[in-house]
Each structure stands twice: as C-alpha cells, then as structure tokens.
Design a protein around this motif. Structure first.
Motif, short mmCIF file in Angstrom:
data_model
loop_
_atom_site.label_atom_id
_atom_site.label_comp_id
_atom_site.label_asym_id
_atom_site.label_seq_id
_atom_site.Cartn_x
_atom_site.Cartn_y
_atom_site.Cartn_z
N ARG A 27 6.98 -8.60 31.08
CA ARG A 27 7.33 -8.56 29.66
C ARG A 27 8.26 -9.73 29.30
O ARG A 27 9.25 -9.97 30.00
CB ARG A 27 8.04 -7.25 29.30
CG ARG A 27 7.19 -6.02 29.49
CD ARG A 27 7.95 -4.76 29.07
NE ARG A 27 7.20 -3.57 29.42
CZ ARG A 27 6.27 -3.01 28.66
NH1 ARG A 27 5.99 -3.55 27.49
NH2 ARG A 27 5.62 -1.93 29.05
N SER A 35 5.16 -5.34 24.41
CA SER A 35 3.86 -5.71 24.95
C SER A 35 4.10 -6.58 26.19
O SER A 35 5.23 -6.99 26.47
CB SER A 35 3.02 -6.46 23.93
OG SER A 35 3.69 -7.64 23.50
N ARG A 69 -1.19 -9.41 27.48
CA ARG A 69 -1.77 -8.99 26.20
C ARG A 69 -0.64 -8.89 25.18
O ARG A 69 -0.24 -7.79 24.77
CB ARG A 69 -2.49 -7.65 26.35
CG ARG A 69 -3.63 -7.65 27.37
CD ARG A 69 -4.38 -6.32 27.35
NE ARG A 69 -5.08 -6.14 26.09
CZ ARG A 69 -5.42 -4.96 25.58
NH1 ARG A 69 -5.07 -3.84 26.21
NH2 ARG A 69 -6.08 -4.87 24.43
N PRO A 126 0.75 -3.79 22.00
CA PRO A 126 1.90 -3.05 22.54
C PRO A 126 1.47 -1.84 23.36
O PRO A 126 0.51 -1.15 23.02
CB PRO A 126 2.66 -2.62 21.29
CG PRO A 126 1.62 -2.56 20.21
CD PRO A 126 0.66 -3.67 20.53
N ASP A 127 2.21 -1.59 24.44
CA ASP A 127 1.99 -0.37 25.21
C ASP A 127 3.21 0.56 25.13
O ASP A 127 3.33 1.50 25.90
CB ASP A 127 1.62 -0.66 26.66
CG ASP A 127 2.70 -1.42 27.42
OD1 ASP A 127 3.77 -1.69 26.84
OD2 ASP A 127 2.49 -1.74 28.60
N GLY A 173 -2.40 0.56 24.79
CA GLY A 173 -2.60 -0.84 24.45
C GLY A 173 -3.89 -1.14 23.71
O GLY A 173 -4.30 -2.30 23.63
N ASP A 179 -3.29 -2.91 17.88
CA ASP A 179 -2.42 -4.07 17.74
C ASP A 179 -1.11 -3.63 17.08
O ASP A 179 -0.93 -2.46 16.72
CB ASP A 179 -3.10 -5.20 16.96
CG ASP A 179 -3.47 -4.81 15.53
OD1 ASP A 179 -2.88 -3.84 14.98
OD2 ASP A 179 -4.35 -5.47 14.95
N TYR A 181 5.16 -7.85 16.57
CA TYR A 181 5.01 -8.96 17.52
C TYR A 181 6.32 -9.75 17.62
O TYR A 181 6.94 -10.08 16.61
CB TYR A 181 3.89 -9.89 17.07
CG TYR A 181 3.70 -11.10 17.96
CD1 TYR A 181 3.02 -10.99 19.17
CD2 TYR A 181 4.22 -12.34 17.60
CE1 TYR A 181 2.85 -12.09 20.00
CE2 TYR A 181 4.05 -13.44 18.42
CZ TYR A 181 3.38 -13.31 19.62
OH TYR A 181 3.22 -14.41 20.44
#
Length: 309
Positions: free
Chosen positions: A59, A127, A131, A135-136, A188, A191, A236
């Motif tokens: 990350r 995220s 990727r 986001p996870d 994930g 978006d 983001y």
C-alpha cells in the motif's frame, strides 16, 4: 535499551542504523504523559511489526514526520526522498499532472528506518499498488465534536447494527486521537466512486435516523455538537491511519484494533493504548478473521436501497 548517539538495530535480514536514539520525541508533560525517545519508537515498531506489516504491505503510504518531536513542526511526506535506501519499496502512482513515488513498507527493516526518520504516523491508502483505483477497505471515521467518547461509543454500536443488517462484516479501531474507525473489508470489485457513494448513503441513513446526534455535514460550522460521520477518506489517494500506528500526541497513543465487545469496557477510549502496552492488545489479534471476510458491495447496496425506500 542502549541510548548512544548511533544505535544498530537488526531487522530481519538487514541492519539499520538509528541516529540519535536518545532524542526525545514525546516529552513528559504535567498531565502525566510519559516521555518517549526515538529509541522507544524504534523498539515499539520493531516489536509490533508482525501485527502491523500485514496492514501496510503493498500500500502507498503518506508519512507523518516530526523530526523535532511532537512539539516541533510536522511534515506530511508523500514522495520518497532520493536518499532513502534502495531496498525500500517505492510505488509510482498517478496524480493530477504527473506521478508521486510513495514509500511502501513491506518489511521490518523499512519500519525501523522510517522510525529513525522520526516518522511517527503511517497513513495508508485504502487500495494497493497493484490496483490503486480499487479499494479493498471502506472506512467510517467517527469524529466527535468534543473530546467526549460517549457519542463515539454510541455511534459505533448503531453503525455496527446497520452494517450487520446489510450483512457487511466490520472491524473497530481506536484512532489514538479522538474517535474510532469502523473498517469494512472489500473484495476490490468496486472503484472509489462507488465505494464512497455507498459509504455516504450509509452515513446519511444513520444520520437521518438520529438527526440530533449525528451529521454528515462536511463543514464544522454546520455540525453543531453532533458527531460527524466522516466518509471522505474513501477516495483515490486519500489515506487513513494504519492499525498499530503511533499518533503525534502526548504520551505516544496508538491506533489499535479492538473487538466489538470491548465497546462495553468502561476503560475504553480513543487513546486507551500507547507504545508502552499496544503490543499486548495486538497479541489478542482482534482482527484475525478480517482479511477472509471481504465482500462485494452489490448485495449490500441492494439491501441499503430497500431500507431507504
């Protein structure tokens, strides 16, 4: 602990030099806060590394540095300086008009090196570098209007009940500052726009049910004395404090994952743990099952829409 001018620390396969390990970063104060040095910070991050690193690996990070301690100036560092060792992982990610080369903390040696750079707090992306637009993690930041934990405790319980009704697993974390974070693991597939819209709708639903206690108003002047359900981190290049990271406050409090039943502990507060005892809480592993419980938001979105109709 040795407190010489330069201290050598073994971290995994590497040896890291810590300069001025005896430098005080957290002075003692009249309120009873203990004094902690850079060496103490290094020792903490080295000992908590097995629990912290899984939340950092892969990350991009924003680093909060206090070279002269918490009473000195603060630097929020995104770009990785050229003088950082080449064994530290970098990730080049897009920004408006260019790119940023973020530091990524993949191992204990990097963690120790960052502590030597007086990086107190690690702010992580939601995220991963592989990727960056997916986001996870989804984060609700429960931010009280004053340094009062009672409304935070209430908001966490009610938000937990709502997320449970949406069949979304959620985890709790003290922030080491004033509130709590409620973290939802995601798979994930969505978006940032989809995730933030969902988080905002969840927060709006809770605030609409309790308009005298909670708000989603971004402007402080519009909140009054209500608790702010903050979902702005779900975007983001935005960040949230990482689990087990130290906060730049007197006494070196730590952001610590907790179990839901710990909400009932009368001793619980946002600064309940410090670098002196946070590893004890880490060993209880309250988030042990979080990575395996990631969900897609599609089914939860349909359930939320049905609740709001």
């Amino acid at each position: 602990m040795s407190r010489g001018a330069v201290r050598t620390v073994r971290a995994g396969r590497r040896t890291v030099e810590v300069q001025r390990a005896d430098k005080v970063l957290f002075p003692a104060d009249e309120g009873g806060a203990a004094e902690y040095t850079k060496g103490d910070l290094v020792d903490y991050y080295r000992s908590v590394a097995p629990y912290l690193l899984p939340h950092l690996r892969g990350r991009p990070l924003m680093l909060e540095r206090h070279p002269d301690g918490v009473d000195g100036p603060r630097f929020m560092q995104k770009n990785t300086p050229a003088h950082y060792p080449d064994w530290i992982t970098r990730a080049e990610v897009a920004k408006e008009g260019g790119t940023v080369r973020h530091t990524v903390c993949d191992d204990t040696a990097t963690l120790v090196y960052l502590a030597d750079q007086a990086c107190l707090t690690l702010h992580r992306w939601l995220s991963r570098t592989t990727r960056p637009y997916a986001p996870d993690r989804l984060v609700f930041d429960l931010d009280p209007s004053a340094d009062d934990f009672a409304p935070v405790r209430e908001a966490a319980r009610l938000l937990g009940e709502l997320l449970d009704a949406l069949r979304l697993p959620a985890a709790l974390m003290t922030t080491g500052s004033r509130g709590l974070h409620v973290v939802v693991p995601l798979d994930g597939r969505q978006d940032f726009d989809e995730v933030r819209d969902f988080a905002r709708d969840v927060a709006d639903t809770l605030a609409a049910a309790h308009p005298d206690r909670f708000t989603t108003a971004a402007r402080k002047k519009d909140r009054g004395d209500r608790l702010y359900l903050d979902v702005q981190r779900n975007a983001y290049a935005q960040t949230a404090v990482a689990p087990f990271t130290v906060r730049a406050r007197p006494g070196a409090p730590v952001a610590v994952p907790i179990a839901w039943d710990q909400l009932d502990d009368p001793q619980l507060g946002p600064r309940r743990w410090t670098i002196a005892d946070a590893v004890d809480q880490a060993r209880t592993d309250p988030w042990a099952d979080v990575p395996g419980r990631a969900r897609a938001l599609g089914p939860a979105r349909r359930r939320l829409d049905a609740l709001r109709d």
